[in-house]
Enzyme design. Structure first.
Site, PDB file in Angstrom:
ATOM      1  N   ALA A  59      -0.418  -3.932  -0.302  1.00 17.31           N
ATOM      2  CA  ALA A  59       0.824  -4.708  -0.176  1.00 17.31           C
ATOM      3  C   ALA A  59       1.516  -4.235   1.098  1.00 17.31           C
ATOM      4  CB  ALA A  59       1.708  -4.468  -1.393  1.00 17.31           C
ATOM      5  N   VAL A  85      -0.195   0.939   0.431  1.00 12.64           N
ATOM      6  CA  VAL A  85       0.825   0.354   1.299  1.00 12.64           C
ATOM      7  C   VAL A  85       0.204   0.032   2.662  1.00 12.64           C
ATOM      8  CG1 VAL A  85       3.065   0.699   2.381  1.00 12.64           C
ATOM      9  CG2 VAL A  85       2.624   1.633   0.101  1.00 12.64           C
ATOM     10  N   LYS A  86       0.355  -1.233   3.043  1.00 11.38           N
ATOM     11  CA  LYS A  86      -0.196  -1.673   4.328  1.00 11.38           C
ATOM     12  C   LYS A  86       0.877  -1.484   5.392  1.00 11.38           C
ATOM     13  CE  LYS A  86      -3.478  -5.392   5.182  1.00 11.38           C
ATOM     14  NZ  LYS A  86      -3.682  -6.829   5.025  1.00 11.38           N
ATOM     15  N   VAL A  87       0.507  -0.790   6.451  1.00  9.56           N
ATOM     16  CA  VAL A  87       1.473  -0.457   7.505  1.00  9.56           C
ATOM     17  C   VAL A  87       0.854  -0.836   8.856  1.00  9.56           C
ATOM     18  CG1 VAL A  87       2.710   1.456   8.608  1.00  9.56           C
ATOM     19  CG2 VAL A  87       2.395   1.472   6.128  1.00  9.56           C
TER      20      VAL A  87
END
Ligand code: G3P
Length: 224
Positions: A59, A85-87
């Site tokens: 996400a 967590v997509k960064v």
């Protein structure tokens, strides 16, 4: 090699999961907008995906500063234990990844287009690195060659001291546009390919399988 489904569409995820085909899901703001997603339902939607998929669900944080990305990331990680967590690969993203890794939150560093970016992501503590194939091809460059370089350079070193729980970094080939992209990624040793549902369906198909099936069915009629 593992396959993730690159979508926010629950029907596609349920269907692919029922085939035993997918080990995880990746989403991004575009994919969420495409299914008509709304901001106030975002966390609930990610939870729905996590309930279907027994594997990592990426996400994305859309924040632009280190502290905001960290805050976003910590909130996203609360949704379910399998949230990643997509960064984005940028300075603030690297700093946020370092902080999130310290908190034990796995990060998928996205929008990665070069070996130096990938190595910086690895040093920052990313658990997954996502080089994009199709978007590189879109600017008349060679997306597959870039993924190959990234796989090779990451495998040259041991980054486990930087990752959450000392896990091996996995390279997710992203922006996959064809079954041939998947073939090439498997040959070069990419750990994961995240594919749209349309590509996944094409991966199952082969004209010789169809022709063989048709002739078997015809011959089977003869024995009736
Ligand atoms: O998940 C990000 C990536 O797979 C997007 O693909 O086709 O929009 O470049 P594409």
């Amino acid at each position: 090699m593992k396959f993730f489904l690159d979508t926010a569409d629950l029907a596609e995820i349920e269907e692919a999961a029922s085939w035993g085909a997918i080990a995880g899901v990746t989403t991004n703001p575009t994919l969420y907008a495409k299914i008509g997603g709304k901001l106030d339902d975002f966390h609930a939607h990610i939870k729905r995906i996590c309930d279907i998929v027994d594997g990592p669900v990426s996400a994305e944080s859309v924040a632009m500063t280190r502290d905001e990305i960290v805050r976003d990331g910590l909130e996203l990680a609360e949704i379910a234990p399998n949230v990643v967590v997509k960064v984005p690969t940028m300075v603030e993203g690297l700093a946020a990844t370092k902080e999130l890794a310290k908190h034990g939150v796995p990060v998928n560093m996205t929008l990665c287009f070069s070996v130096p970016q990938a190595i910086l992501a690895a040093r920052a503590g990313a658990r997954y690195i996502s080089p994009f194939i199709g978007r590189f091809d879109d600017i008349s460059d060679d997306g597959l060659a870039q993924v190959e370089n990234i796989v090779e350079s990451i495998n040259n070193y041991d980054f486990t001291a930087h990752t959450v729980k000392g896990e091996q970094i996995e390279i997710i080939a992203a922006s996959v546009r064809s079954a041939n992209h998947v073939t090439q990624c498997a040959l070069m040793g990419a750990d994961i390919a995240t594919v749209p549902f349309g590509v996944l369906k094409k991966m199952v198909q082969h004209p010789l399988t169809d022709a063989g099936l048709e002739s078997f069915m015809k011959d089977w009629e003869k024995v009736q």
